[in-house]
Scaffold this motif. Structure first.
Motif, PDB file in Angstrom:
ATOM      1  N   ALA A 161      23.398  44.625  41.661  1.00  0.00           N
ATOM      2  CA  ALA A 161      23.662  43.544  42.609  1.00  0.00           C
ATOM      3  C   ALA A 161      24.976  43.815  43.347  1.00  0.00           C
ATOM      4  CB  ALA A 161      23.742  42.204  41.871  1.00  0.00           C
ATOM      5  N   ILE A 162      25.049  43.391  44.606  1.00  0.00           N
ATOM      6  CA  ILE A 162      26.244  43.622  45.433  1.00  0.00           C
ATOM      7  C   ILE A 162      27.491  43.046  44.762  1.00  0.00           C
ATOM      8  CG2 ILE A 162      27.356  43.108  47.638  1.00  0.00           C
ATOM      9  CD1 ILE A 162      25.088  44.966  48.106  1.00  0.00           C
ATOM     10  N   HIS A 163      27.353  41.862  44.122  1.00  0.00           N
ATOM     11  CA  HIS A 163      28.536  41.218  43.542  1.00  0.00           C
ATOM     12  C   HIS A 163      29.142  42.053  42.415  1.00  0.00           C
ATOM     13  CE1 HIS A 163      25.837  39.914  40.278  1.00  0.00           C
ATOM     14  NE2 HIS A 163      26.918  39.652  39.596  1.00  0.00           N
ATOM     15  N   GLU A 164      28.360  42.943  41.807  1.00  0.00           N
ATOM     16  CA  GLU A 164      28.896  43.771  40.724  1.00  0.00           C
ATOM     17  C   GLU A 164      29.929  44.769  41.238  1.00  0.00           C
ATOM     18  OE1 GLU A 164      26.017  44.634  37.313  1.00  0.00           O
ATOM     19  OE2 GLU A 164      24.669  44.532  39.041  1.00  0.00           O
ATOM     20  N   PHE A 165      29.765  45.211  42.494  1.00  0.00           N
ATOM     21  CA  PHE A 165      30.757  46.098  43.092  1.00  0.00           C
ATOM     22  C   PHE A 165      32.086  45.378  43.304  1.00  0.00           C
ATOM     23  CE2 PHE A 165      27.494  49.052  45.388  1.00  0.00           C
ATOM     24  CZ  PHE A 165      27.297  49.742  44.199  1.00  0.00           C
ATOM     25  N   LEU A 166      32.022  44.047  43.414  1.00  0.00           N
ATOM     26  CA  LEU A 166      33.248  43.289  43.626  1.00  0.00           C
ATOM     27  C   LEU A 166      34.128  43.256  42.379  1.00  0.00           C
ATOM     28  CD1 LEU A 166      31.905  40.210  45.638  1.00  0.00           C
ATOM     29  CD2 LEU A 166      33.172  42.188  46.525  1.00  0.00           C
ATOM     30  N   TYR A 167      33.491  43.399  41.190  1.00  0.00           N
ATOM     31  CA  TYR A 167      34.272  43.250  39.956  1.00  0.00           C
ATOM     32  C   TYR A 167      35.413  44.270  39.869  1.00  0.00           C
ATOM     33  CZ  TYR A 167      35.568  42.302  35.186  1.00  0.00           C
ATOM     34  OH  TYR A 167      36.298  41.963  34.084  1.00  0.00           O
ATOM     35  N   PRO A 168      35.140  45.596  39.950  1.00  0.00           N
ATOM     36  CA  PRO A 168      36.264  46.540  39.874  1.00  0.00           C
ATOM     37  C   PRO A 168      37.256  46.374  41.016  1.00  0.00           C
ATOM     38  CG  PRO A 168      34.192  47.679  40.363  1.00  0.00           C
ATOM     39  CD  PRO A 168      33.840  46.290  39.997  1.00  0.00           C
ATOM     40  N   LEU A 169      36.774  45.942  42.189  1.00  0.00           N
ATOM     41  CA  LEU A 169      37.684  45.723  43.309  1.00  0.00           C
ATOM     42  C   LEU A 169      38.663  44.596  43.013  1.00  0.00           C
ATOM     43  CD1 LEU A 169      35.532  46.011  46.560  1.00  0.00           C
ATOM     44  CD2 LEU A 169      37.529  47.381  45.942  1.00  0.00           C
ATOM     45  N   ILE A 170      38.144  43.503  42.464  1.00  0.00           N
ATOM     46  CA  ILE A 170      39.016  42.353  42.180  1.00  0.00           C
ATOM     47  C   ILE A 170      39.938  42.665  41.013  1.00  0.00           C
ATOM     48  CG2 ILE A 170      39.043  39.940  41.414  1.00  0.00           C
ATOM     49  CD1 ILE A 170      36.462  39.572  43.082  1.00  0.00           C
ATOM     50  N   GLN A 171      39.428  43.383  39.992  1.00  0.00           N
ATOM     51  CA  GLN A 171      40.313  43.787  38.895  1.00  0.00           C
ATOM     52  C   GLN A 171      41.433  44.663  39.430  1.00  0.00           C
ATOM     53  OE1 GLN A 171      38.482  45.327  35.286  1.00  0.00           O
ATOM     54  NE2 GLN A 171      40.339  46.433  34.732  1.00  0.00           N
ATOM     55  N   GLY A 172      41.082  45.554  40.361  1.00  0.00           N
ATOM     56  CA  GLY A 172      42.103  46.413  40.963  1.00  0.00           C
ATOM     57  C   GLY A 172      43.090  45.609  41.790  1.00  0.00           C
ATOM     58  N   TYR A 173      42.587  44.626  42.527  1.00  0.00           N
ATOM     59  CA  TYR A 173      43.476  43.803  43.354  1.00  0.00           C
ATOM     60  C   TYR A 173      44.418  42.967  42.485  1.00  0.00           C
ATOM     61  CZ  TYR A 173      45.265  40.676  46.899  1.00  0.00           C
ATOM     62  OH  TYR A 173      46.113  39.982  47.731  1.00  0.00           O
ATOM     63  N   ASP A 174      43.978  42.607  41.283  1.00  0.00           N
ATOM     64  CA  ASP A 174      44.871  41.894  40.366  1.00  0.00           C
ATOM     65  C   ASP A 174      46.175  42.668  40.172  1.00  0.00           C
ATOM     66  OD1 ASP A 174      42.968  39.914  39.980  1.00  0.00           O
ATOM     67  OD2 ASP A 174      42.245  40.720  38.080  1.00  0.00           O
ATOM     68  N   SER A 175      46.065  43.992  40.084  1.00  0.00           N
ATOM     69  CA  SER A 175      47.266  44.825  39.897  1.00  0.00           C
ATOM     70  C   SER A 175      48.181  44.749  41.106  1.00  0.00           C
ATOM     71  CB  SER A 175      46.859  46.278  39.631  1.00  0.00           C
ATOM     72  OG  SER A 175      46.157  46.383  38.408  1.00  0.00           O
ATOM     73  N   VAL A 176      47.577  44.610  42.290  1.00  0.00           N
ATOM     74  CA  VAL A 176      48.372  44.450  43.513  1.00  0.00           C
ATOM     75  C   VAL A 176      49.099  43.108  43.474  1.00  0.00           C
ATOM     76  CG1 VAL A 176      48.274  44.250  46.033  1.00  0.00           C
ATOM     77  CG2 VAL A 176      46.793  45.898  44.857  1.00  0.00           C
ATOM     78  N   ALA A 177      48.355  42.050  43.172  1.00  0.00           N
ATOM     79  CA  ALA A 177      48.931  40.701  43.154  1.00  0.00           C
ATOM     80  C   ALA A 177      50.026  40.574  42.105  1.00  0.00           C
ATOM     81  CB  ALA A 177      47.822  39.676  42.882  1.00  0.00           C
ATOM     82  N   MET A 178      49.863  41.284  40.985  1.00  0.00           N
ATOM     83  CA  MET A 178      50.820  41.172  39.880  1.00  0.00           C
ATOM     84  C   MET A 178      51.924  42.225  39.942  1.00  0.00           C
ATOM     85  SD  MET A 178      47.876  40.530  37.001  1.00  0.00           S
ATOM     86  CE  MET A 178      48.949  40.389  35.571  1.00  0.00           C
ATOM     87  N   LYS A 179      51.808  43.166  40.901  1.00  0.00           N
ATOM     88  CA  LYS A 179      52.776  44.272  41.028  1.00  0.00           C
ATOM     89  C   LYS A 179      52.960  44.984  39.679  1.00  0.00           C
ATOM     90  CE  LYS A 179      55.412  42.281  44.889  1.00  0.00           C
ATOM     91  NZ  LYS A 179      54.520  41.140  45.143  1.00  0.00           N
ATOM     92  N   ALA A 180      51.844  45.354  39.064  1.00  0.00           N
ATOM     93  CA  ALA A 180      51.861  45.962  37.737  1.00  0.00           C
ATOM     94  C   ALA A 180      52.442  47.377  37.774  1.00  0.00           C
ATOM     95  CB  ALA A 180      50.443  46.006  37.164  1.00  0.00           C
TER      96      ALA A 180
END
Length: 399
Positions: A161-180
């Motif tokens: 499903a298309i939404h499954e591709f969003l999961y790694p993207l959002i997990q990756g963006y979490d690192s941007v938002a948190m400046k990990a």
């Protein structure tokens, strides 16, 4: 100095990407932002989760800032990692309820005053549809299909499903938002963690260092620890339950648990393993492991009482000193059905007799009465089985 820190951080880790970048961050001599994310998929944490949390504790003790991310937004997408079918997403109610218990349980290990609990809904709920589409534009379908589970499903004709591709993207963006500075995850999360590195570079940040930790096998010694597979030790379980489960693991698996769960010095664990090779009883070291873990999640007194209770159960069962030892080979890695085991161990004449004895309450495992004749005993386990008052057998189940 940094070499000692690097050795401590690397203990038990599977992979460190990229080591030189971590050395440079350590040399900056500032508290690093250490990220680890957990989707609240079930209400209770188990020992498998603590492999990561223990590593966070090490970073915390070194003076770094711990960012414990609860994926309340990603939890409603459903992590497709390792799945050959689309994973059912959680409801908002499930996420909220499970998140509460996560926060209660992690502080059995981490210092609450030095831990920042973060929810990725904080920034994801404020993103517009246009912004999410812009985020999706920063990664390609070809790169997504490099991920092993997506690749297998695509080649096997299984839907993605298309939404499954969003999961790694959002997990990756979490690192941007948190400046990990560093992100921790299981080996099965490597692709997602690397997406975080890539997105941080796109957004003009220094890429995070990725530290992957091994996946802890469950009590069966075969599959990963999971509540759904009933091969887990929950950190909120009673001391007696934890003790009994840990004493049931195979001798070989015990050393794996020492490696990933124990805080004891590596040299001490290695010396114990050598003593076992020279004839020492592995049971004595299994007791040490169980007591260390119970003391961590309860206290030392609870660990001592659990040992006393465990030994008392054997005495109450009036077990003989010369119990016959048997080894049975399971048909598959799923385990050995109890009714079949009792028959094959010579404790009953047939599987029908086994079922009848269980119904009558005449069957015990390690002194505890059992009620399900169809339960599967895990591969690698070793228990004392009792039928009636006089029939005993110590059975080790092999693959």
């Amino acid at each position: 100095m940094y070499k000692e820190v690097l050795a401590q951080i690397s203990r038990g880790a599977e992979e460190l990407l990229i080591e030189q970048e971590l050395i440079e961050k350590i040399k900056e001599n500032r508290p690093l932002r250490i990220k680890a994310g957990f989707d609240p998929t079930a209400p209770d944490l188990h020992l498998g989760h603590t492999v990561l949390i223990n590593k966070l504790k090490q970073f915390q003790d070194l003076g770094h800032d711990i960012l414990f991310l609860i994926g309340d937004f990603t939890g409603m997408i459903g992590d497709p990692t390792g799945k050959n079918v689309t994973r059912k997403p959680l409801t908002r109610e499930d996420v909220i309820e499970n998140s509460k218990t996560y926060q209660e349980q992690i502080f059995k290990i981490l210092d609450p005053d030095k831990t920042q609990v973060v929810f990725n809904s904080t920034w994801m709920n404020s993103m517009t549809s246009a912004e999410i589409i812009q985020l999706a534009a920063k990664h390609t379908v070809a790169r997504m299909l490099e991920r092993d589970d997506f690749n297998k499903r695509y080649k096997g004709g299984q839907p993605i499903a298309i939404h499954e591709f969003l999961y790694p993207l959002i997990q990756g963006y979490d690192s941007v938002a948190m400046k990990a500075d560093i992100e921790l995850g299981g080996t099965d999360q490597k692709f997602n963690l690397l997406v975080g590195r890539q997105l941080q570079e796109v957004y003009g940040q220094k890429p995070q260092v990725v530290l992957t930790m091994p996946i802890l096998e469950g009590l069966d010694g075969v599959q990963k620890m999971s509540k759904s597979l009933n091969n887990y030790v929950g950190i909120a379980e009673s001391a007696d339950e934890m003790f009994g489960k840990l004493m049931s693991i195979s001798d070989e698996l015990m050393w794996r648990y020492f490696e990933l769960l124990s805080f004891r010095p590596v040299e001490e664990i290695n010396s114990w393993q050598n003593e076992c090779r020279q004839g020492a009883n592995p049971r004595d070291y299994k007791v040490k492991l169980a007591q260390e873990i119970i003391a961590r999640f309860h206290d030392q007194q609870a660990a001592e009482r659990a040992l006393e209770s465990f030994e008392a159960r054997f005495k109450r069962g009036a077990m003989p000193d010369d119990i016959e030892e048997k080894q049975l080979q399971a048909v598959d890695n799923g385990g050995y059905v109890l009714a079949n085991l009792l028959k094959d161990a010579g404790l009953t004449a047939s599987t029908t007799a086994s079922r009848n004895m269980v119904k009558q309450g005449a069957v015990k495992i390690d002194g505890e009465k059992v009620v399900d004749s169809q339960q599967k005993m895990p591969v690698g386990s070793e228990h004392i089985y009792q039928v009636g008052k006089r029939k005993f057998a110590k059975v080790n189940i092999t693959a």
